[in-house]
Write an enzyme that holds these catalytic residues in place. Sequence first.
Site, PDB file in Angstrom:
ATOM      1  N   LYS A 152       6.308   2.185  12.748  1.00  0.00           N
ATOM      2  CA  LYS A 152       6.023   2.591  14.262  1.00  0.00           C
ATOM      3  C   LYS A 152       6.384   1.377  14.999  1.00  0.00           C
ATOM      4  O   LYS A 152       7.125   1.827  16.074  1.00  0.00           O
ATOM      5  CB  LYS A 152       4.721   2.947  14.410  1.00  0.00           C
ATOM      6  CG  LYS A 152       3.370   2.172  14.001  1.00  0.00           C
ATOM      7  CD  LYS A 152       3.074   2.614  12.942  1.00  0.00           C
ATOM      8  CE  LYS A 152       1.964   1.515  12.150  1.00  0.00           C
ATOM      9  NZ  LYS A 152       1.221   1.994  11.133  1.00  0.00           N
ATOM     10  N   LYS A 167       2.469   4.523  18.463  1.00  0.00           N
ATOM     11  CA  LYS A 167       2.548   5.955  18.133  1.00  0.00           C
ATOM     12  C   LYS A 167       2.595   6.708  19.324  1.00  0.00           C
ATOM     13  O   LYS A 167       3.313   7.808  19.176  1.00  0.00           O
ATOM     14  CB  LYS A 167       1.207   6.177  17.183  1.00  0.00           C
ATOM     15  CG  LYS A 167       1.354   5.240  15.917  1.00  0.00           C
ATOM     16  CD  LYS A 167       0.005   5.619  15.238  1.00  0.00           C
ATOM     17  CE  LYS A 167       0.219   4.584  14.022  1.00  0.00           C
ATOM     18  NZ  LYS A 167      -1.486   4.558  13.372  1.00  0.00           N
ATOM     19  N   THR A 187       0.711  -1.096   0.097  1.00  0.00           N
ATOM     20  CA  THR A 187      -0.044   0.122  -0.062  1.00  0.00           C
ATOM     21  C   THR A 187       0.841   1.249  -0.038  1.00  0.00           C
ATOM     22  O   THR A 187       0.669   2.068  -0.822  1.00  0.00           O
ATOM     23  CB  THR A 187      -0.923   0.074   1.285  1.00  0.00           C
ATOM     24  OG1 THR A 187      -1.565  -1.237   1.067  1.00  0.00           O
ATOM     25  CG2 THR A 187      -1.770   1.255   1.312  1.00  0.00           C
ATOM     26  N   VAL A 188       1.755   1.293   0.985  1.00  0.00           N
ATOM     27  CA  VAL A 188       2.635   2.533   1.203  1.00  0.00           C
ATOM     28  C   VAL A 188       3.528   2.511   0.101  1.00  0.00           C
ATOM     29  O   VAL A 188       3.792   3.612  -0.427  1.00  0.00           O
ATOM     30  CB  VAL A 188       3.249   2.517   2.518  1.00  0.00           C
ATOM     31  CG1 VAL A 188       4.042   4.188   2.640  1.00  0.00           C
ATOM     32  CG2 VAL A 188       2.043   2.456   3.568  1.00  0.00           C
ATOM     33  N   GLU A 200       8.205  10.209   9.776  1.00  0.00           N
ATOM     34  CA  GLU A 200       7.187  11.062   9.777  1.00  0.00           C
ATOM     35  C   GLU A 200       5.969  10.164   9.677  1.00  0.00           C
ATOM     36  O   GLU A 200       4.912  10.144  10.114  1.00  0.00           O
ATOM     37  CB  GLU A 200       7.164  12.163   8.758  1.00  0.00           C
ATOM     38  CG  GLU A 200       6.052  13.002   8.930  1.00  0.00           C
ATOM     39  CD  GLU A 200       6.016  13.900  10.070  1.00  0.00           C
ATOM     40  OE1 GLU A 200       6.578  14.511  10.344  1.00  0.00           O
ATOM     41  OE2 GLU A 200       4.880  13.542  10.795  1.00  0.00           O
ATOM     42  N   ILE A 221      -0.390  13.293   8.577  1.00  0.00           N
ATOM     43  CA  ILE A 221      -0.130  14.500   9.391  1.00  0.00           C
ATOM     44  C   ILE A 221       1.101  14.695   9.782  1.00  0.00           C
ATOM     45  O   ILE A 221       1.984  13.559  10.175  1.00  0.00           O
ATOM     46  CB  ILE A 221      -1.030  14.300  10.857  1.00  0.00           C
ATOM     47  CG1 ILE A 221      -2.330  13.953  10.228  1.00  0.00           C
ATOM     48  CG2 ILE A 221      -1.097  15.499  11.658  1.00  0.00           C
ATOM     49  CD1 ILE A 221      -3.252  13.671  11.675  1.00  0.00           C
ATOM     50  N   GLY A 281      -3.583   4.965   4.716  1.00  0.00           N
ATOM     51  CA  GLY A 281      -3.882   4.930   3.136  1.00  0.00           C
ATOM     52  C   GLY A 281      -2.790   5.328   2.484  1.00  0.00           C
ATOM     53  O   GLY A 281      -1.923   5.850   3.000  1.00  0.00           O
ATOM     54  N   GLU A 316      -3.434  -2.952   9.888  1.00  0.00           N
ATOM     55  CA  GLU A 316      -1.942  -3.718   9.945  1.00  0.00           C
ATOM     56  C   GLU A 316      -1.954  -4.852   9.379  1.00  0.00           C
ATOM     57  O   GLU A 316      -3.064  -5.567   9.156  1.00  0.00           O
ATOM     58  CB  GLU A 316      -1.467  -3.553  11.165  1.00  0.00           C
ATOM     59  CG  GLU A 316      -1.331  -2.216  11.865  1.00  0.00           C
ATOM     60  CD  GLU A 316      -0.236  -1.470  11.089  1.00  0.00           C
ATOM     61  OE1 GLU A 316       0.857  -1.929  10.898  1.00  0.00           O
ATOM     62  OE2 GLU A 316      -0.745  -0.448  10.684  1.00  0.00           O
ATOM     63  N   VAL A 336       3.659   7.825  12.499  1.00  0.00           N
ATOM     64  CA  VAL A 336       2.752   8.403  13.233  1.00  0.00           C
ATOM     65  C   VAL A 336       1.719   9.260  12.708  1.00  0.00           C
ATOM     66  O   VAL A 336       2.163  10.352  11.897  1.00  0.00           O
ATOM     67  CB  VAL A 336       3.596   9.251  14.628  1.00  0.00           C
ATOM     68  CG1 VAL A 336       2.420   9.808  15.530  1.00  0.00           C
ATOM     69  CG2 VAL A 336       4.400   8.211  15.412  1.00  0.00           C
TER      70      VAL A 336
END
Length: 434
Positions: free
Chosen positions: A107, A207, A14-15, A131, A138, A307, A192, A134
């Site tokens: 994380k 987190k 996904t990422v 970044e 954002i 997402g 997850e 967490v």
Amino acid sequence: MAEPLRIALAGLGTVGAGVIRLLEANAGLIAGRAGRAIAVTAVSARDRGKDRGVDLSGFAWEDDMTALAARDDVDVVVELVGGSDGPALTLARKTLAQGKAFVTANKAMVAHHGLELAALSEQHCAPIRYEAAVAGGIPAIKGIGEGAAANRIERIYGILNGTCNYILSEMESTGRDFAEVLGEAQALGYAEADPTFDIEGVDAAHKLAILAALAFGTKLDFAAVDTTGISRIRAADIAQARALGYVIRLIGLADCDSAPSPQLFQRVAPCLVPATHPLAGVCGPTNAVVAEGNFAGRLLFEGAGAGDGPTASAVVADLIDIARGNTPPAFSLPVAMLADSVRADPAGRRNRAYLRLMVADRPGVLAEITAAMRDAGVSIESLIQQGRQAESEEPVLVAMVTHEGPEGSVAKALELLDGSPSLSEAPLVMWLLG
Ligand code: NAP
Ligand code: HSE
């Protein structure tokens, strides 16, 4: 323009696939802001033949992801695989030991091994950035570690797990069943690999431990996070909360009393949030982080917590910082300056509680419960008992909200009720967010 920053990607799920799409879609803008192009040179995943909806033909492939660290054509390794230990940790150690920059969204690994990795980063002058680990898209790590760096942070709290927030807000708005909504969150790519990490609060605890270290300058202490998930929440709790003017959200909250030495309080648990509180309106996979600074006041960061797109946005922001040479210490302070802390005892914290008990509907049961409250010094503000069907032997729900008092008194009342034949299951306690 300077030479491109050459990156290797471990993990193309996904990422990982999201990062490739973002680097392609916004290549010109990213190069302008980074001062040089950011170019993928090598990748690794488990299955080379899988269609990921992105073109991998221009990238070298490594079957063993840990081999990415040693490649001469790689300046930065980006780990988007997951798992607190195993190959992700080996890759992190190897990359930093080579003096190369390391970026991760993991994380679990940062919560368990962040201190060791931060020390390696300092030892080898190799930045580590996380970044995306967490609150998804954002910029909470940057916001707290850099934007609010001049403040003493008094308290940090928020909604840190998109899957749980999606489940709770869907249950709230549609009345649908927990399991059905969890399946949907998984299909949308929020959960997850092991979704119990989400629903049992572990992901939010990872987190929170990271945020606490960053906010309070203490050493990471994931083991000290008091963690409760959302798997016991029923539609009836959501309905009772609504009737009382609250919504239920999984909240991570940390504070640190520094006198005479740091006492760190870290808790992840479902809480009743007043319908008027800004966090009550945070729905779906959205996350929100609130940091209270002694000069900045209340800072609220809100946005997509999970997402592909939002998480890729955070990963690439780290890459841009590395390209620019903006690489502060991993936890805002050098490792040698991070303080040891002890786990704060929650017994003296003053709070209001929601208690839900499933009880036998027979004479004397309510008297037994209220006597336990009286004997423990808990004052009841409101109490509701649900009716039962005629002739039914099923337990009935008793819900109550207490006046503010020490958490230790509520714990004492539960001890007094422990093992009572009137209760058909252990009581559920949720604290009210103040
Ligand atoms: P994912 O979709 O399950 O993707 C994981 C990737 O890692 C897959 O490409 C998989 O390969 C690869 N992989 C697994 N084991 C491997 C191994 N031993 N060697 C090489 N590659 C391996 O996971 P994800 O959702 O992208 O999450 C990745 C990381 O980002 C995790 O740490 C997660 O906690 C974090 N994160 C995720 C989100 C989110 O919204 N999804 C948000 C923030 C942070 P195959 O594809 O070949 O199976
Ligand atoms: N499983 C995580 C969540 C992904 O639901 O918040 C983002 O960290």
